[in-house]
Design an enzyme around this catalytic site. Structure first.
Site, mmCIF file in Angstrom:
data_model
loop_
_atom_site.group_PDB
_atom_site.id
_atom_site.type_symbol
_atom_site.label_atom_id
_atom_site.label_comp_id
_atom_site.label_asym_id
_atom_site.label_seq_id
_atom_site.Cartn_x
_atom_site.Cartn_y
_atom_site.Cartn_z
ATOM 1 N N CYS A 69 -84.009 15.975 5.927
ATOM 2 C CA CYS A 69 -85.066 16.843 6.783
ATOM 3 C C CYS A 69 -85.976 16.063 7.327
ATOM 4 C CB CYS A 69 -85.621 17.252 5.395
ATOM 5 S SG CYS A 69 -84.375 18.409 4.573
ATOM 6 N N ASN A 108 -72.545 -6.162 30.795
ATOM 7 C CA ASN A 108 -71.957 -7.239 30.222
ATOM 8 C C ASN A 108 -72.148 -8.447 31.002
ATOM 9 O OD1 ASN A 108 -69.396 -5.110 29.212
ATOM 10 N ND2 ASN A 108 -71.197 -5.585 28.154
ATOM 11 N N ASP A 149 -69.659 -7.815 17.330
ATOM 12 C CA ASP A 149 -70.972 -7.705 17.416
ATOM 13 C C ASP A 149 -71.430 -6.588 16.492
ATOM 14 O OD1 ASP A 149 -69.748 -5.438 18.332
ATOM 15 O OD2 ASP A 149 -70.955 -5.087 20.301
#
Lengths: 519, 661
Positions: B181, B64, B125
């Site tokens: 799958c 950050n 965000d």
């Protein structure tokens, strides 16, 4: 979570895992934008920022955070109560009376240990007079609301030698602002262009053509047939078409329609998506691959006629590119990026291999035209980005205002942008002529008129703009500073990293109506 | 304070004395203290806002610090909201910042709470939270400034109910999902292996102890291959032995090998036993621990017929030819969003690992995660900034890719793909937060004519594009509803109390929903007798009353708690006065109003359809889930009816909406 572990534990846990160090982790989000090359350029940059105003520190904040190598703030003034109220990078009331440069540098440096910051409490006026070489050690100089007389001197000095630093001129008043970059020449290899290089379907290289011709579509089983890459289908279909049409590709609308229909006719089963892809991409067969119109003019660059071993490598590379494109088939070197397409892994890999081999071959040809040795990584980067190369030629700051006719022309073409610029210029002029008077609408209007050919009408937009200047001629509103800080730092980063295309001209900003424009 | 007059001179000069004095009384909610949030907090503190509530659920991470400038290295792991408030508060002695370390979606942040603010600023965000705040602001009728950034791009949008579009008036692209799958047995792209590793394998080994069969039940219902499902079910159950070993300190290194054995050897052998599955695709190769370690492992590889999808991740389809566990040739780094060309300075984690290195990384990361479990962490889930989990996902997804002949990815790439990482820099956030404040000032001044939807763009010729705002989308499933609220004790209030109370004299036929759950319809009113609590309809949730005929706008009721001074023997619920009067109109199919969760259950209709499956059925069920808003269309489709699309035609007649709260 183990975010704060030190470098040792972060890097030695397992020798093979290639875990990044703290620095990479800190810069992770921006490295994904400009990569390690851009970061290295940023870390090698040395910035000089003239004044420790709210706008200056806002710009710097956005350069210190991503890790610029060095910055100096040149400011001989002391922190005033106004500064304390609008500048986040001062320590509020406790900074008042202290050196603005020193206070700002101290607080900005807290943002990133990897950045070296220096406060210079010297007076820019004296330095310009007595020690002009002071500026040469920097790569870029940013001047915010510098006194117009000094700004003129500084821009003239920095323009006097192309090797001198780039100058970013930033002026703001209340909700209005403008900024521009002064540089002689700026060549960009990594422009991060959106255009994708040609696949050369219309000018298939021999190996590709051979491969497309060698395939026997009719003897394939259905699995194989439905996985022929569309690139191969198109090369083949075009070759077949040319045989029947005097070697020409489809020309007219009807021919193109017919060509597309033929592709769909090649389907064995209705659901063969690869043929649908080929039909959708059929335009590639009649869109001639040549040197893109943005690139061709670069070949006329005067620098290419006077190349010497010390000329910038960019122009040596451009010269080789020109030579390359002068040969048939008159195209830029191939880059081996194949898009995603319906294909079997085997056929895709084969096709990729063909493109890769040809890319290597063409790179070899390209390299043979180079007159100086160039690092292989740089050659790769240049070739890969050849379709997005850009050369910008800048102007000396203030050139626009020196030509009344040009200014009048701009005023009629883009009244809003030019009016705001004119108002800012008038404000500067009045600062010189009437240093002790708060500017009035009358003063600013007459100063603006003095810049224009006699008798030029000022549009309504001009009155709006001076209204704001009269109200707040010196105000550095924190929010305007923040926004301007973002915009200016963004352009500075583009210049330093030589990636992405920076603004070319003067960017005018009106935050009352929320718009930006270029003149 | 002697400097007080001086420090506010600028702001007063520009904002004017009236607005400036009002700012100190203004109550603003700032949601998010990240990239935009830090910038925005600084701006609104300096601009003179007096009461700021700052909310964020996150803690500070090292990555950050390249833009979130209110944080220092020493603050890592602390609450973002708390640290940001501490850092910013001193800049205006008259500001009161209330930091909250919580998720905005928690029930206590109900309509009442949102109503207490004059304006809300979003600095979030993720789509899910942004949509949630949008809905709360629409319900509470509080103006909202919405924002977002990605790399050099950014956007700011002011939103006012009934005046402008809301965040959901324009449908947002839904995150890509994959059929279960494809993830669990037939991956064909790197992203499939990464999703498998982070969402499935991590959960099985280090997550909650669940049998993971719910997902398979669902897949079976949707018509996926029954035999394959049965095999996957058996596979899931066999995880318990490995889970036990990972949590047992005495098992030491053997647990990692055990996990490897199960996942990359026996599970793959099981899948291979289903010959049908591999008739049209390349079968995977079981991996051999010992042979990879001594580098004698050789891939058996038939010529595979890969199934490239139209929107796969680049570069694609290029399976490296593995010889002796060493990847053959591979391209130079191709990070999707950054150019590494000419990068002499390659980053450490941009190096491609060999098969053996991946295995070593698998063992070491599994051991590290196992140690954490043994030291008391109950569950560990993927976090892109948690190196142990990122290493594990990198290694296990690459091993799986090797088994399936799919191209391996570097740790750098895996991080971006698994973590949905968006590039982020200080400059963009600075511009965007400056624009947010400008829009907020226009909103507070009620100069609606000056509001703009602003985009920060890539074009050097026009950095900012500002467009005037659009009117609400008459089909919007969020802001076209009529909102109201009911304060109640959910243990004593029944569903019928609320619904009948709100409808008052009206006897129109309605359906009642909570989110996607149907609670009642005209032919089924059993739940009317039940208390709200028994239906799990509590504070912060919404009840939706949908007119059965579609003649009247939907009423959405936010549930709140009874006021503190409510007498103990008073009524169990308080209805709004006057009752909401939803406008009469044709209520049509709303746009998707809830973000589809990133679930493996759902198949994207455009994904590769395996021939053995009844694909049409599966596609239809996927489409159904996309329309998640309570709507008549959805229900009818579930009943097997098809609704004509003509209802849309009448929507232009939209009258002014009157909302009575």
């Amino acid at each position: 979570m183990h975010d704060s572990q030190d470098i040792e534990t972060a890097t030695t846990a397992v020798a093979t895992e290639g875990r990044p160090d703290d620095k990479t982790r800190r810069y992770d989000r921006q490295l994904r934008l400009w990569a390690a090359t851009g970061q290295a350029a940023l870390e090698n940059a040395r910035l000089l920022v003239i004044s420790g105003s709210a706008t200056s520190t806002s710009i710097l904040k956005n350069l210190v955070l991503p890790g610029v190598g060095h910055f100096t703030i040149l400011d001989h003034t002391e922190v005033t109560p106004e500064d304390a109220g609008n500048n986040f990078f001062l320590e509020g009331p406790s900074s008042i009376g202290k050196s603005r440069a020193e206070e700002a540098v101290r607080l900005l440096c807290e943002l990133n240990e990897g950045v070296v910051g220096k406060a210079d409490t010297g007076n820019v006026a004296e330095i310009l007079d007595k020690n002009p070489s002071y500026f040469e050690s920097f790569s870029l100089v940013i001047a915010h609301n510098l006194h117009p007389v000094l700004l003129d001197k500084l821009s003239t000095l920095l323009w006097s030698d192309p090797t001198y630093p780039i100058l970013a001129v930033v002026n703001s008043a209340g909700f209005l602002a403008e900024f521009s970059l002064q540089f002689h020449e700026h060549a960009i290899i990594e422009s991060h262009s959106d255009t994708t290089p040609s696949l050369r379907i219309d000018k298939a290289f021999p190996a590709l053509l051979e491969y497309a011709k060698s395939l026997d579509f009719s003897s394939m089983d259905s699995m194989e047939h439905s996985h022929i890459p569309y690139v191969v289908i198109l090369v083949r279909a075009l070759e077949d078409w040319k045989k029947q049409h005097d070697g020409k590709s489809p020309q007219t609308y009807d021919q193109k329609k017919e060509f597309k229909a033929k592709i769909l006719d090649m389907k064995l089963k209705i659901d063969e998506e690869n043929f649908d892809e080929a039909e959708a991409q059929a335009y590639r067969c009649w869109t001639e691959t040549n040197v893109p119109s943005d690139i061709a003019p670069l070949f006329d660059d005067p620098q290419l006629d006077s190349l010497s071993p010390t000329s910038p490598l960019f122009f040596h590379l451009l010269y080789a590119l020109k030579k390359f494109a002068a040969q048939p088939p008159h195209v830029l070197p191939l880059t081996s990026t194949l898009p995603d397409m319906k294909a079997s892994t085997a056929s895709y890999i084969h096709l990729q291999r063909l493109y890769k081999d040809q890319t290597t071959e063409e790179k070899r040809t390209f390299t043979s035209f180079l007159q100086v040795p160039v690092d292989d990584d740089l050659v790769d980067s240049f070739v890969k980005n050849a379709h997005g190369l850009k050369v910008l030629r800048g102007k000396k700051w203030g050139l626009l205002d020196a030509s009344p006719e040009q200014l009048a022309e701009k005023l009629s073409m883009s009244p809003r942008e030019t009016s705001t610029h004119l108002a800012m210029s008038a404000l500067r002029a009045s600062t010189i002529k009437h240093p002790d008077i708060r500017p009035t609408a009358e003063i600013l209007t007459s100063e603006a008129k003095a810049l224009l050919p006699p008798g030029t009408e000022l549009p309504e937009e001009f009155s709006n703009a001076i209204g704001e200047l009269v109200r707040a001629p010196t105000a550095d509103l924190p929010n305007t500073a923040a926004l301007l800080g973002g915009l200016v730092a963004q352009e500075v980063i583009k210049m330093i990293t030589k990636q992405y295309i920076p603004i070319d001209g003067c960017c005018v900003i009106d935050l009352i109506e929320t718009w930006t424009g270029m003149i | 304070m002697s400097t007080a007059a001086g420090r506010t001179t600028h702001a007063k000069a520009i904002l004017g004395p009236e607005l400036y004095s009002r700012l100190s009384e203004t109550k603003v909610l700032l949601v998010g203290a990240g990239g935009i949030g830090c910038e925005l907090l600084k701006n609104i503190v300096l601009t003179g806002f007096g009461h700021i509530t700052l909310l964020d659920l996150d803690t500070i991470d090292l990555s950050n610090l390249n833009r979130q400038f209110l944080f220092r290295k020493k603050d890592v792991k602390q609450s973002k909201a708390l640290v940001a408030a501490q850092t910013a508060a001193p800049f205006n002695p008259n500001v009161k910042i209330t930091p909250i370390y919580a998720n905005i979606k928690e029930p206590q942040f109900d309509i009442e709470w949102f109503s207490s603010f004059d304006i809300v600023l979003n600095a979030l965000d993720n789509l899910d939270a942004r949509r949630h705040v949008n809905k709360m602001c629409m319900a509470a009728q509080v103006p909202l400034v919405e924002s977002g950034t990605a790399g050099y791009l950014g956007q700011v949008q002011p939103l006012v109910k009934d005046l402008t579009e809301c965040f959901d008036c324009i449908p947002k692209p839904t995150p890509k999902t994959f059929p279960v799958c494809t993830i669990r047995s037939t991956p064909s792209q790197p992203i499939h292996c990464i999703v498998w590793s982070k969402s499935y394998l991590m959960g099985q080994l280090f997550g909650e102890d669940e049998d993971a069969t719910g997902e398979l039940d669902e897949a079976e219902k949707q018509g996926e291959n029954a035999q394959e499902i049965a095999t996957l079910r058996k596979e899931a159950q066999a995880f318990s032995a490995v889970r036990k070993a990972l949590r047992d300190p005495t098992s030491k290194e053997s647990a990692a090998r055990m996990a490897f054995q199960k996942v990359f050897d026996s599970d793959i052998c099981n899948l291979l036993s289903m010959a049908d599955m591999w008739r049209h695709r390349a079968p995977p190769t079981p991996l051999d621990f010992g042979k990879i370690m001594d580098e004698s492992f050789v891939m058996r590889r038939a010529v595979p017929a890969a199934e490239p999808s139209a929107n796969g991740h680049p570069p694609h389809g290029a399976a490296p030819v593995l010889v002796n566990g060493q990847p053959g040739q591979h391209d130079s780094q191709q990070s999707s969003s950054s150019s590494t060309s000419g990068a002499k300075v390659a980053l450490k984690d941009q190096k491609k690992l060999t098969l053996k290195e991946n295995l070593e990384l698998f063992v070491s990361s599994t051991n590290r995660l196992a140690t954490r479990l043994q030291n008391g962490e109950e569950t560990i889930s993927f976090d892109k900034d948690d190196d142990d989990t990122l290493d594990f996902v990198t290694a296990s997804s690459n091993l799986r890719s090797a088994a399936y002949g799919i191209e391996e990815k570097t740790r750098w790439e895996v991080k971006e793909m698994a973590g949905n990482i968006i590039p982020a820099i200080a400059t963009t956030n600075a511009v965007i937060s400056g624009l947010i404040v400008l829009q907020a000032l226009h909103l507070l001044r009620k100069s609606y004519g000056r509001l703009r939807n602003v985009h920060l763009q890539f074009k050097p010729s026009v950095p900012l594009s500002a467009i005037t705002l659009s009117s609400p989308n008459p089909n919007c499933g969020i802001c076209r509803d009529t909102y109201t609220k009911v304060l109640c004790d959910p243990t004593k209030t029944t569903l019928g109390d609320v619904v009948k109370g709100i409808l008052g004299q009206s006897d129109r036929e309605v359906g009642v929903y909570e989110d996607k759950r149907i609670l009642a319809d005209p032919d089924w009113d059993d739940n009317y007798e039940r208390t709200l609590e028994s239906l799990n309809v509590t504070r912060g949730k919404f009840l939706t009353i949908v007119d059965e005929e579609g003649d009247v706008a939907t009423i959405t009721i936010g549930l709140g708690v009874l006021p503190g001074n409510h007498p103990a023997d008073g009524p169990a619920f308080i209805l709004p006065d006057p009752l909401p009067q939803p406008p009469k109109k044709v209520k049509s199919v709303p746009v998707t109003s809830t973000p589809p969760r990133a679930s493996l259950k759902r198949s994207a209709p455009d994904d590769d359809i395996i021939e053995l499956e009844p694909s049409s059925k599966r596609q239809k069920s996927a489409a159904n889930q996309d329309i998640s808003s309570p709507s008549k269309k959805r229900r009818l489709e579930e009943d097997g009816l098809v609704l004509m699309d003509t209802a849309n035609d009448k929507l232009e007649e939209e009258d002014e909406v009157i909302v009575v709260d």
